[in-house]
Design a protein around this motif. Structure first.
Motif, PDB file in Angstrom:
ATOM      1  N   SER A  64       0.855  -1.131   0.087  1.00  0.00           N
ATOM      2  CA  SER A  64      -0.258   0.393  -0.090  1.00  0.00           C
ATOM      3  C   SER A  64       0.679   0.921   0.273  1.00  0.00           C
ATOM      4  O   SER A  64       2.138   1.114  -0.144  1.00  0.00           O
ATOM      5  CB  SER A  64      -1.372  -0.058   1.274  1.00  0.00           C
ATOM      6  OG  SER A  64      -0.069   0.207   2.447  1.00  0.00           O
ATOM      7  N   GLN A  65       0.609   2.641  -0.544  1.00  0.00           N
ATOM      8  CA  GLN A  65       0.860   3.500  -0.450  1.00  0.00           C
ATOM      9  C   GLN A  65       1.584   3.733   0.900  1.00  0.00           C
ATOM     10  O   GLN A  65       2.820   4.679   1.059  1.00  0.00           O
ATOM     11  CB  GLN A  65       0.014   5.097  -0.863  1.00  0.00           C
ATOM     12  CG  GLN A  65       0.921   6.661  -0.086  1.00  0.00           C
ATOM     13  CD  GLN A  65       2.106   6.242  -1.606  1.00  0.00           C
ATOM     14  OE1 GLN A  65       1.385   5.472  -2.856  1.00  0.00           O
ATOM     15  NE2 GLN A  65       3.482   6.817  -0.705  1.00  0.00           N
ATOM     16  N   GLY A  66       0.916   3.874   2.063  1.00  0.00           N
ATOM     17  CA  GLY A  66       1.907   4.095   3.609  1.00  0.00           C
ATOM     18  C   GLY A  66       2.848   2.925   3.854  1.00  0.00           C
ATOM     19  O   GLY A  66       3.687   3.085   4.304  1.00  0.00           O
ATOM     20  N   GLN A  67       2.054   1.702   3.427  1.00  0.00           N
ATOM     21  CA  GLN A  67       3.734   0.838   4.067  1.00  0.00           C
ATOM     22  C   GLN A  67       4.759   1.334   2.719  1.00  0.00           C
ATOM     23  O   GLN A  67       5.890   0.810   3.326  1.00  0.00           O
ATOM     24  CB  GLN A  67       3.188  -0.839   3.300  1.00  0.00           C
ATOM     25  CG  GLN A  67       2.176  -1.091   4.200  1.00  0.00           C
ATOM     26  CD  GLN A  67       1.578  -2.839   3.581  1.00  0.00           C
ATOM     27  OE1 GLN A  67       1.487  -2.591   1.972  1.00  0.00           O
ATOM     28  NE2 GLN A  67       1.193  -3.418   4.504  1.00  0.00           N
ATOM     29  N   TRP A  68       4.552   1.698   1.521  1.00  0.00           N
ATOM     30  CA  TRP A  68       5.649   1.974   0.413  1.00  0.00           C
ATOM     31  C   TRP A  68       6.231   3.159   1.327  1.00  0.00           C
ATOM     32  O   TRP A  68       7.789   3.341   1.263  1.00  0.00           O
ATOM     33  CB  TRP A  68       4.906   2.724  -0.806  1.00  0.00           C
ATOM     34  CG  TRP A  68       6.318   3.139  -2.046  1.00  0.00           C
ATOM     35  CD1 TRP A  68       6.327   4.079  -1.995  1.00  0.00           C
ATOM     36  CD2 TRP A  68       7.003   2.040  -2.065  1.00  0.00           C
ATOM     37  NE1 TRP A  68       7.855   4.732  -2.973  1.00  0.00           N
ATOM     38  CE2 TRP A  68       7.996   3.223  -3.090  1.00  0.00           C
ATOM     39  CE3 TRP A  68       7.495   0.886  -2.088  1.00  0.00           C
ATOM     40  CZ2 TRP A  68       9.347   2.292  -3.399  1.00  0.00           C
ATOM     41  CZ3 TRP A  68       8.479   0.422  -2.664  1.00  0.00           C
ATOM     42  CH2 TRP A  68       9.550   1.561  -4.135  1.00  0.00           C
ATOM     43  N   SER A  69       5.507   4.130   1.853  1.00  0.00           N
ATOM     44  CA  SER A  69       6.031   5.230   2.109  1.00  0.00           C
ATOM     45  C   SER A  69       7.513   5.031   3.712  1.00  0.00           C
ATOM     46  O   SER A  69       8.199   5.169   4.176  1.00  0.00           O
ATOM     47  CB  SER A  69       5.345   6.181   3.020  1.00  0.00           C
ATOM     48  OG  SER A  69       4.370   6.338   1.895  1.00  0.00           O
ATOM     49  N   THR A  70       6.842   4.174   4.639  1.00  0.00           N
ATOM     50  CA  THR A  70       7.194   3.575   5.695  1.00  0.00           C
ATOM     51  C   THR A  70       8.696   2.797   5.090  1.00  0.00           C
ATOM     52  O   THR A  70       9.220   2.972   5.870  1.00  0.00           O
ATOM     53  CB  THR A  70       6.278   2.186   7.147  1.00  0.00           C
ATOM     54  OG1 THR A  70       5.162   3.140   6.836  1.00  0.00           O
ATOM     55  CG2 THR A  70       7.070   1.870   7.800  1.00  0.00           C
ATOM     56  N   PHE A  71       8.763   1.920   4.055  1.00  0.00           N
ATOM     57  CA  PHE A  71       9.292   0.811   3.631  1.00  0.00           C
ATOM     58  C   PHE A  71      11.131   2.314   2.975  1.00  0.00           C
ATOM     59  O   PHE A  71      12.159   1.787   3.400  1.00  0.00           O
ATOM     60  CB  PHE A  71       9.117   0.165   2.472  1.00  0.00           C
ATOM     61  CG  PHE A  71      10.198  -0.587   1.671  1.00  0.00           C
ATOM     62  CD1 PHE A  71      10.382  -1.999   2.361  1.00  0.00           C
ATOM     63  CD2 PHE A  71      10.847  -0.302   0.660  1.00  0.00           C
ATOM     64  CE1 PHE A  71      11.624  -2.746   2.209  1.00  0.00           C
ATOM     65  CE2 PHE A  71      11.456  -1.256   0.097  1.00  0.00           C
ATOM     66  CZ  PHE A  71      11.671  -2.159   0.347  1.00  0.00           C
ATOM     67  N   ILE A  72      10.373   3.028   2.188  1.00  0.00           N
ATOM     68  CA  ILE A  72      11.305   4.454   1.805  1.00  0.00           C
ATOM     69  C   ILE A  72      12.295   4.294   2.891  1.00  0.00           C
ATOM     70  O   ILE A  72      12.922   4.774   3.134  1.00  0.00           O
ATOM     71  CB  ILE A  72      10.869   5.781   0.617  1.00  0.00           C
ATOM     72  CG1 ILE A  72      10.957   4.545  -0.252  1.00  0.00           C
ATOM     73  CG2 ILE A  72      11.473   6.247   0.955  1.00  0.00           C
ATOM     74  CD1 ILE A  72      11.264   4.057  -1.283  1.00  0.00           C
TER      75      ILE A  72
ATOM     76  N   ARG B 245      10.492  13.692  -2.080  1.00  0.00           N
ATOM     77  CA  ARG B 245       9.343  14.353  -1.206  1.00  0.00           C
ATOM     78  C   ARG B 245       8.773  13.202   0.462  1.00  0.00           C
ATOM     79  O   ARG B 245       8.334  13.955   1.888  1.00  0.00           O
ATOM     80  CB  ARG B 245       7.661  14.483  -1.831  1.00  0.00           C
ATOM     81  CG  ARG B 245       6.753  14.790  -1.010  1.00  0.00           C
ATOM     82  CD  ARG B 245       5.409  15.231  -2.169  1.00  0.00           C
ATOM     83  NE  ARG B 245       5.052  13.661  -3.033  1.00  0.00           N
ATOM     84  CZ  ARG B 245       5.016  12.239  -2.052  1.00  0.00           C
ATOM     85  NH1 ARG B 245       3.751  12.669  -1.203  1.00  0.00           N
ATOM     86  NH2 ARG B 245       4.362  11.285  -3.001  1.00  0.00           N
ATOM     87  N   ILE B 246       8.476  12.186  -0.245  1.00  0.00           N
ATOM     88  CA  ILE B 246       8.579  11.109   0.674  1.00  0.00           C
ATOM     89  C   ILE B 246       9.609  11.082   2.341  1.00  0.00           C
ATOM     90  O   ILE B 246       8.790  11.196   3.431  1.00  0.00           O
ATOM     91  CB  ILE B 246       8.488   9.281   0.181  1.00  0.00           C
ATOM     92  CG1 ILE B 246       7.160   9.620  -0.491  1.00  0.00           C
ATOM     93  CG2 ILE B 246       8.509   8.290   1.838  1.00  0.00           C
ATOM     94  CD1 ILE B 246       7.889   7.635  -1.184  1.00  0.00           C
ATOM     95  N   ILE B 247      10.644  11.277   1.777  1.00  0.00           N
ATOM     96  CA  ILE B 247      11.914  11.358   3.182  1.00  0.00           C
ATOM     97  C   ILE B 247      11.826  13.043   4.647  1.00  0.00           C
ATOM     98  O   ILE B 247      11.138  13.447   4.504  1.00  0.00           O
ATOM     99  CB  ILE B 247      12.924  11.450   2.503  1.00  0.00           C
ATOM    100  CG1 ILE B 247      13.340   9.771   2.273  1.00  0.00           C
ATOM    101  CG2 ILE B 247      14.059  11.877   3.816  1.00  0.00           C
ATOM    102  CD1 ILE B 247      14.394   9.369   1.119  1.00  0.00           C
ATOM    103  N   GLN B 248      11.713  13.842   3.041  1.00  0.00           N
ATOM    104  CA  GLN B 248      11.052  14.970   3.724  1.00  0.00           C
ATOM    105  C   GLN B 248       9.832  15.532   4.727  1.00  0.00           C
ATOM    106  O   GLN B 248       9.968  15.648   5.764  1.00  0.00           O
ATOM    107  CB  GLN B 248      11.394  16.426   2.604  1.00  0.00           C
ATOM    108  CG  GLN B 248      11.110  18.044   3.074  1.00  0.00           C
ATOM    109  CD  GLN B 248      10.548  18.230   2.481  1.00  0.00           C
ATOM    110  OE1 GLN B 248      10.394  18.015   1.386  1.00  0.00           O
ATOM    111  NE2 GLN B 248      10.256  19.419   2.320  1.00  0.00           N
ATOM    112  N   GLN B 249       8.662  14.663   4.371  1.00  0.00           N
ATOM    113  CA  GLN B 249       7.641  14.586   5.109  1.00  0.00           C
ATOM    114  C   GLN B 249       7.744  13.609   5.922  1.00  0.00           C
ATOM    115  O   GLN B 249       6.779  13.920   7.335  1.00  0.00           O
ATOM    116  CB  GLN B 249       6.269  14.334   4.359  1.00  0.00           C
ATOM    117  CG  GLN B 249       5.694  15.238   2.969  1.00  0.00           C
ATOM    118  CD  GLN B 249       4.243  15.333   2.978  1.00  0.00           C
ATOM    119  OE1 GLN B 249       4.179  13.910   2.208  1.00  0.00           O
ATOM    120  NE2 GLN B 249       4.310  16.241   1.776  1.00  0.00           N
ATOM    121  N   GLY B 250       8.786  12.353   5.521  1.00  0.00           N
ATOM    122  CA  GLY B 250       8.847  11.025   6.779  1.00  0.00           C
ATOM    123  C   GLY B 250       9.528  11.606   7.864  1.00  0.00           C
ATOM    124  O   GLY B 250       9.483  10.991   9.193  1.00  0.00           O
TER     125      GLY B 250
END
Length: 69
Positions: A12-20, A46-51
């Motif tokens: 899922s998108q949430g899992q992908w962000s967590t994985f990254i 963007r994923i890393i910045q927001q995360g």
């Protein structure tokens, strides 16, 4: 240089962000051993910045009127 290619399916998108974000943590930790890891993915910055922003950063931006998304 060594290269690894990961093809991730059924995530899922949430899992992908967590994985990254987890890969980014590994990248940071290995840097102290002299290992330079480069991550490439769609919208990775963007994923890393927001995360990696914390609640205090968001509150400060809201107060100053600078909203970053």
């Amino acid at each position: 240089m060594k290269t690894v290619t990961l093809n991730v399916d059924g995530i899922s998108q949430g899992q992908w962000s967590t994985f990254i974000l987890e890969l980014n943590l590994m990248k940071k930790e290995w840097r102290s051993y002299g290992v330079d890891v480069q991550l490439k993915a769609h919208s990775i910055n963007r994923i890393i910045q927001q995360g990696t922003t914390n609640g205090e950063t968001i509150r400060q931006n809201r107060r100053s009127g600078k909203w970053t998304s």
